[in-house]
Design an enzyme around this catalytic site. Sequence first.
Site, PDB file in Angstrom:
ATOM      1  NE  ARG A   1     -67.949 136.021 -78.297  1.00 14.94           N
ATOM      2  CZ  ARG A   1     -67.598 136.210 -77.190  1.00 14.94           C
ATOM      3  NH1 ARG A   1     -66.580 136.996 -76.979  1.00 14.94           N
ATOM      4  NH2 ARG A   1     -68.427 136.275 -76.210  1.00 14.94           N
TER       5      ARG A   1
ATOM      6  CD  GLN B   1     -63.960 134.894 -78.118  1.00 11.13           C
ATOM      7  OE1 GLN B   1     -64.081 135.682 -77.562  1.00 11.13           O
ATOM      8  NE2 GLN B   1     -63.339 135.123 -79.555  1.00 11.13           N
TER       9      GLN B   1
ATOM     10  NE  ARG C   1     -67.202 137.079 -69.463  1.00 11.24           N
ATOM     11  CZ  ARG C   1     -66.485 137.433 -70.268  1.00 11.24           C
ATOM     12  NH1 ARG C   1     -65.491 138.516 -69.773  1.00 11.24           N
ATOM     13  NH2 ARG C   1     -66.408 137.130 -71.462  1.00 11.24           N
TER      14      ARG C   1
ATOM     15  CG  ASP D   1     -56.924 133.932 -73.453  1.00  5.38           C
ATOM     16  OD1 ASP D   1     -57.172 135.271 -73.325  1.00  5.38           O
ATOM     17  OD2 ASP D   1     -57.530 132.881 -72.853  1.00  5.38           O
TER      18      ASP D   1
ATOM     19  CB  CYS E   1     -60.540 135.524 -77.354  1.00  9.28           C
ATOM     20  SG  CYS E   1     -59.364 135.461 -75.560  1.00  9.28           S
TER      21      CYS E   1
ATOM     22  CG  HIS F   1     -64.817 132.276 -73.407  1.00  5.76           C
ATOM     23  ND1 HIS F   1     -65.943 132.874 -73.447  1.00  5.76           N
ATOM     24  CD2 HIS F   1     -64.097 133.798 -73.813  1.00  5.76           C
ATOM     25  CE1 HIS F   1     -66.117 133.977 -73.684  1.00  5.76           C
ATOM     26  NE2 HIS F   1     -65.180 134.734 -73.844  1.00  5.76           N
TER      27      HIS F   1
HETATM   28  N1  NVA Z   1     -58.641 133.717 -70.461  1.00  8.18           N
HETATM   29  C1  NVA Z   1     -59.267 135.003 -70.337  1.00  8.18           C
HETATM   30  C2  NVA Z   1     -60.285 135.097 -71.435  1.00  8.18           C
HETATM   31  C3  NVA Z   1     -60.809 136.479 -71.697  1.00  8.18           C
HETATM   32  C4  NVA Z   1     -61.872 136.909 -72.718  1.00  8.18           C
HETATM   33  C5  NVA Z   1     -59.804 135.144 -69.112  1.00  8.18           C
HETATM   34  O1  NVA Z   1     -60.558 134.283 -68.578  1.00  8.18           O
HETATM   35  O2  NVA Z   1     -59.651 136.219 -68.367  1.00  8.18           O
HETATM   36  N1   CP Z   2     -63.213 137.850 -75.751  1.00  6.61           N
HETATM   37  C1   CP Z   2     -64.344 138.173 -74.682  1.00  6.61           C
HETATM   38  O1   CP Z   2     -64.893 137.629 -73.957  1.00  6.61           O
HETATM   39  O2   CP Z   2     -64.129 139.465 -74.435  1.00  6.61           O
HETATM   40  P1   CP Z   2     -64.847 140.236 -73.023  1.00  6.61           P
HETATM   41  O3   CP Z   2     -63.977 139.906 -71.932  1.00  6.61           O
HETATM   42  O4   CP Z   2     -64.565 141.763 -73.363  1.00  6.61           O
HETATM   43  O5   CP Z   2     -66.286 139.862 -72.893  1.00  6.61           O
END
Ligand code: NVA
Ligand code: CP
Length: 309
Positions: free
Chosen positions: A294, A134, A104, A226, A266, A131
């Site tokens: 997930r 997801q 990540r 989101d 998500c 992502h």
């Molecule tokens: N668009 C959000 C998704 C979090 C799971 C982010 O990147 O923070």
């Molecule tokens: N939806 C998702 O990826 O959640 P987290 O940021 O908690 O991993």
Amino acid sequence: MEKRAFRHFLKVSDLEASDIREIFDMTEHVRKNPEHFENRLSRKTVCLLFEKSSTRTRLSFEAGVHQMGGDTVFLGGDSQLARGETIEDTARVMSGYLDMVIIRTFGHDRIERFASRATIPVINGLTDGHHPCQALSDFSFIGKELGAVQGIRMAYVGDGNNMAHSLMEAAALLGVHLVVATPPGYAPDKEILRWSSEKAKKTGGSVTWMDDPMEAARGASVLYTDVWTSMGQEAESSIREQAFSGFQINREMLSLAASDAIVLHCLPAYRGKEVTEEVFEGPRSKVFAQAENRLHLQKALMLFCNRKG
Ligand code: NVA
Ligand code: CP
């Protein structure tokens, strides 16, 4: 060190539709018969290299690895990457110790650079651009909830960034009719929109963009949103709240969707911003079952990436 054939998974469009169907079928096996998979990752070590916060992605991967007999190592912000060791050198070192890496990070180019030097499977646990875990999980969940994915009408209402991009690519491969509604300055990447709309023509679906959230929601079987401010964009949060104020999933928007529409997110969610408390806690919201999925999907995905050439 010799490594077996494997696949990276950096974005949904790395896959063919047949790969996605194979992963979805495996997801159902894993969900129904978890005991059949108890040793599938035995003696494997999977690292989670996370440069951003996470609850669901970290825990569902860690639990999934442990349930299949493997071990996990979590590496947060205190590795030598933070002191300037290159991502390429890190990939070469990690490939010698580990069997798989879930990453990540911020720019999507970082995971591409890591993967270009890794000799073990690399899975994208979220970048600024994509992502994909997801989105795959969400379409497997939609298939279970609605009985089908191909041909369904779905509206994504919110920011045109990582979540939207991965949903667009998956919708295109799976023959979904997806409308993405964002404020004009927050539209999805033009190249991803072009690829997705072209691909969707061949699969019987459609992927389109508009700036009218209510029109996008009309007749949809799935309403998806989101956060308005993603990780790394916190300095823009007040300007974003103004820009996205008409893009909330609320009672009025839900009334325009199909009468049995489901609402997905998500997570994490900010009640009163992108979705009202009433809709989030209401009967159409499936967000916690969506989150649970997930675990099953990612177990199947790890098995897919571990063995494919
Ligand atoms: N668009 C959000 C998704 C979090 C799971 C982010 O990147 O923070
Ligand atoms: N939806 C998702 O990826 O959640 P987290 O940021 O908690 O991993």
